[in-house]
Design a protein around this motif. Structure first.
Motif, PDB file in Angstrom:
ATOM      1  N   GLU A  17       0.837  -1.209   0.000  1.00 35.83           N
ATOM      2  CA  GLU A  17       0.000   0.000   0.000  1.00 35.83           C
ATOM      3  C   GLU A  17       0.872   1.260   0.000  1.00 35.83           C
ATOM      4  OE1 GLU A  17      -3.142  -0.230  -0.529  1.00 35.83           O
ATOM      5  OE2 GLU A  17      -3.614  -2.278   0.073  1.00 35.83           O
ATOM      6  N   GLU A  50      -4.259   5.539  -0.919  1.00 32.88           N
ATOM      7  CA  GLU A  50      -3.365   4.395  -0.658  1.00 32.88           C
ATOM      8  C   GLU A  50      -2.668   4.551   0.686  1.00 32.88           C
ATOM      9  OE1 GLU A  50      -3.769   1.892  -2.280  1.00 32.88           O
ATOM     10  OE2 GLU A  50      -4.585   2.585  -4.170  1.00 32.88           O
ATOM     11  N   HIS A  53      -5.069   3.412   3.165  1.00 28.59           N
ATOM     12  CA  HIS A  53      -5.129   1.934   3.200  1.00 28.59           C
ATOM     13  C   HIS A  53      -3.979   1.388   4.046  1.00 28.59           C
ATOM     14  CE1 HIS A  53      -7.204   1.889  -1.048  1.00 28.59           C
ATOM     15  NE2 HIS A  53      -7.929   2.489  -0.122  1.00 28.59           N
ATOM     16  N   GLU A  94      -3.607  -2.174  -9.811  1.00 30.57           N
ATOM     17  CA  GLU A  94      -4.753  -2.501  -8.954  1.00 30.57           C
ATOM     18  C   GLU A  94      -5.084  -4.001  -9.005  1.00 30.57           C
ATOM     19  OE1 GLU A  94      -6.074  -0.849  -6.571  1.00 30.57           O
ATOM     20  OE2 GLU A  94      -4.930   0.959  -7.014  1.00 30.57           O
ATOM     21  N   VAL A  97      -2.692  -5.604  -6.722  1.00 27.15           N
ATOM     22  CA  VAL A  97      -3.087  -5.391  -5.318  1.00 27.15           C
ATOM     23  C   VAL A  97      -4.249  -6.325  -4.952  1.00 27.15           C
ATOM     24  CG1 VAL A  97      -3.992  -3.728  -3.619  1.00 27.15           C
ATOM     25  CG2 VAL A  97      -2.267  -2.995  -5.265  1.00 27.15           C
ATOM     26  N   GLN A 127     -11.157  -3.107  -3.467  1.00 28.46           N
ATOM     27  CA  GLN A 127     -10.486  -3.499  -4.704  1.00 28.46           C
ATOM     28  C   GLN A 127     -11.467  -3.661  -5.858  1.00 28.46           C
ATOM     29  OE1 GLN A 127      -7.284  -2.445  -3.531  1.00 28.46           O
ATOM     30  NE2 GLN A 127      -7.193  -3.380  -5.550  1.00 28.46           N
TER      31      GLN A 127
HETATM   32 FE1  FEO Z   1      -4.911   0.119  -1.793  1.00 24.20          FE
HETATM   33 FE2  FEO Z   1      -5.586   0.796  -4.712  1.00 24.20          FE
HETATM   34  O1  FEO Z   1      -5.209  -0.488  -3.456  1.00 24.20           O
END
Ligand code: FEO
Length: 172
Positions: A17, A50, A53, A94, A97, A127
């Motif tokens: 992240e 991010e 996150h 993405e 992730v 996500q």
């Molecule tokens: Fe935190 Fe865009 O994934």
């Protein structure tokens, strides 16, 4: 209490992240110097998200008896051949992730850590939203092609795209 295995996996996600935040910050800078103010604003916002996150994971790890690790980060790409390439990279990132979150969910089930499993559901939903938004943006870019007027409008409207995508994903 987190198992060592889960703690390690969550710390890995903290790094991902943090790197995501840097990747989008670099994209924001590229867009800004190219004069794409709307795109730059969008990327600065993504970078902040991010970081949020990352912080959410850090708090969780520390509160569950682990120790969140702040580590060295990989340097992001700082130049792009086109803004289309830049958004393709965003989409690919993405997807990467999402795969990483899926792996984490898998580990939490293997370890029967239902608190972590529950915590991760927020990331699973996030996500889905982020991939959908990136796909919507790429569709628009493909429609624009090389049209300069289209790019001007895209740059003006990109913030709106994200708001409407979010609304479509979260009907009230
Ligand atoms: Fe935190 Fe865009 O994934």
């Amino acid at each position: 209490m987190l198992s060592k295995n889960i703690e390690k996996a969550l710390n890995n996600q903290i790094k991902i992240e943090a790197e995501s935040s840097q990747i989008y910050l670099a994209m924001a800078c590229w867009a800004e110097v190219k004069g794409l103010e709307g795109v730059a604003g969008f990327m600065f916002d993504q970078s902040n998200e991010e970081r949020d996150h990352m912080l959410k994971l850090i708090k969780f790890v520390n509160e569950r008896g682990g120790h969140a690790q702040i580590s060295e980060l990989a340097a992001p790409n700082v130049t792009f051949s086109s803004f289309k390439e830049m958004f393709e990279k965003l989409f690919e990132h993405e997807v990467f992730v999402s795969n990483s979150i899926n792996d984490l969910v898998h580990i939490s089930l293997q370890e029967k850590d239902y608190a972590t499993h529950n915590f991760l559901q927020w990331y699973v939903s996030e996500q889905i939203e982020e991939e959908a938004m990136a796909r919507t943006i790429l569709d628009k870019i493909n429609l624009i092609g090389d049209d300069k007027g289209g790019l001007y409008l895209f740059d003006r409207d990109i913030q709106q795209i994200t708001v409407s995508t979010a609304a479509a994903n979260n009907p009230q």
